[in-house]
Design a protein around this motif. Structure first.
Motif, PDB file in Angstrom:
ATOM      1  N   HIS A  70       0.872  -1.180   0.000  1.00  0.00           N
ATOM      2  CA  HIS A  70       0.000   0.000   0.000  1.00  0.00           C
ATOM      3  C   HIS A  70       0.909   1.229   0.000  1.00  0.00           C
ATOM      4  CE1 HIS A  70      -2.949  -2.952   1.605  1.00  0.00           C
ATOM      5  NE2 HIS A  70      -3.764  -2.266   0.846  1.00  0.00           N
ATOM      6  N   LEU A  90      -6.525   7.939  -0.764  1.00  0.00           N
ATOM      7  CA  LEU A  90      -7.331   6.726  -0.726  1.00  0.00           C
ATOM      8  C   LEU A  90      -6.559   5.582  -0.056  1.00  0.00           C
ATOM      9  CD1 LEU A  90      -9.940   5.294  -1.430  1.00  0.00           C
ATOM     10  CD2 LEU A  90      -9.003   4.807  -3.714  1.00  0.00           C
ATOM     11  N   ASN A  91      -5.305   5.399  -0.437  1.00  0.00           N
ATOM     12  CA  ASN A  91      -4.508   4.321   0.160  1.00  0.00           C
ATOM     13  C   ASN A  91      -4.269   4.548   1.649  1.00  0.00           C
ATOM     14  OD1 ASN A  91      -4.335   2.837  -2.149  1.00  0.00           O
ATOM     15  ND2 ASN A  91      -2.160   3.165  -2.511  1.00  0.00           N
ATOM     16  N   ARG A  94      -7.493   3.736   3.426  1.00  0.00           N
ATOM     17  CA  ARG A  94      -7.679   2.279   3.484  1.00  0.00           C
ATOM     18  C   ARG A  94      -6.806   1.665   4.579  1.00  0.00           C
ATOM     19  NH1 ARG A  94      -7.323   1.062  -3.011  1.00  0.00           N
ATOM     20  NH2 ARG A  94      -9.540   1.384  -3.520  1.00  0.00           N
ATOM     21  N   ASN A  95      -5.601   2.133   4.682  1.00  0.00           N
ATOM     22  CA  ASN A  95      -4.700   1.578   5.686  1.00  0.00           C
ATOM     23  C   ASN A  95      -5.206   1.849   7.098  1.00  0.00           C
ATOM     24  OD1 ASN A  95      -2.410  -0.018   5.136  1.00  0.00           O
ATOM     25  ND2 ASN A  95      -1.119   1.417   6.233  1.00  0.00           N
ATOM     26  N   ARG A  98      -8.101  -0.326   8.026  1.00  0.00           N
ATOM     27  CA  ARG A  98      -7.653  -1.679   8.402  1.00  0.00           C
ATOM     28  C   ARG A  98      -7.024  -1.689   9.790  1.00  0.00           C
ATOM     29  NH1 ARG A  98      -5.912  -1.510   2.840  1.00  0.00           N
ATOM     30  NH2 ARG A  98      -7.040  -3.047   1.582  1.00  0.00           N
TER      31      ARG A  98
END
Length: 304
Positions: A70, A90-91, A94-95, A98
């Motif tokens: 990522h 976005l990445n 997302r991280n 999570r």
């Protein structure tokens, strides 16, 4: 006993590879102790095995996808041709969703380490007479640790190589055992002292920065560039401290130090890996080492 130390420096490790290639192939350096930090830890196992062409090919062809599972930043070129780093929103989001602790993840690099450094190569090093050591930072215990190939299993040593390169918070924070680990450069950017303490009496030290600062950093444009500038400042302080300590320890032990700094600023963002640049840096590292050793000036350089 000859030693080789390679500092941290991300993609600039290609320059170190070129320097090491000249020292090993043309000057006949037979290193018994090899210590690497961060990008240096990727190089030293292969250099110890004299597999220079293999690591050159692997190193100069590595891509961002080989490193980041990522990637937390974007790369754009300005109209002047320089690279501008932006946030990959976005990445990063997302991280965090999570519940990861860093902006990006580098699990692809762990797989790449195992792909390029095989179990049979590990066994050859472990059974051989050379000591290969990588540097990691134990954030839980607030200490630097040095991991020797002689003391590890194959899986563990691949982990330590990977961990040594993890430039958090842009890359993975790794929990191993009961501790959290990150890039070895946070504690020991240039591990000269460790090489001497392990018995090296003459050490070639490859430092992936210029000896004198040639530029001022541009103002930070976003949180990533701010963190990068802060880390670069701290890394510069750690590097200079490591060199001062290394010189003191060398004088105390009667050891000889041979320094190889980069003659020019290669890049201001060593997290960017581009094949064209790294091929050029490998070649320039070889040529620089050749020029520094004038007695071998008639030796022909490697193919580009």
């Amino acid at each position: 006993m000859k030693g080789l130390v390679i500092s941290g420096g991300g993609s600039k490790g290609a320059f170190a590879g070129g320097v090491a290639q000249f020292l090993i192939e043309e000057l006949g350096r037979d290193y018994q102790i090899l210590v690497g930090t961060s990008t240096g830890s990727l190089l030293v196992p292969h250099l110890a095995l004299n597999e220079i062409e293999k690591i050159k090919k692997a190193y100069t062809s590595v891509t961002m996808d080989d490193i980041f599972s990522h990637r937390p930043f974007t790369i754009k070129r300005s109209k002047y041709g320089d690279k501008q780093i932006g946030i990959h929103h976005l990445n990063v989001l997302r991280n965090f969703l999570r519940k990861n602790k860093t902006f990006g993840e580098s699990h692809n690099l762990r797989r790449h380490v195992e792909k390029t450094f095989t179990r049979s190569e590990f066994e050859a090093l472990k059974q051989g007479d050379k000591e290969v050591v990588v540097t990691v930072s134990n954030l839980s215990l607030n200490q630097v640790e040095y991991k020797s190939v002689k003391e590890c299993s194959y899986e563990d040593f691949c982990d330590w190589i990977w961990i040594s390169c993890n430039y958090t918070p842009f890359m993975s924070l790794v929990r191993k055992g009961s501790c959290e680990y990150a890039d070895g450069g946070f504690g020991s950017m240039v591990p000269i002292e460790e090489a001497i303490e392990r018995g090296a009496t003459e050490v070639d030290v490859i430092i992936l920065e210029t000896e004198v600062t040639f530029y001022n950093r541009l103002p930070s444009k976003n949180v990533f560039s701010l963190i990068s500038n802060m880390y670069a400042y701290m890394a510069d302080r750690i590097e200079k401290q490591n060199i001062r300590i290394g010189k003191f320890v060398a004088a105390h032990h009667g050891a000889i130090l041979n320094f190889y700094y980069t003659p020019t600023v290669l890049t201001t963002n060593s997290l960017v890996f581009e094949t064209e640049d790294m091929i050029k840096w490998w070649s320039s590292g070889y040529q620089f080492a050749k020029e520094q050793n004038v007695e071998t000036s008639e030796i022909k350089g490697p193919d580009a």
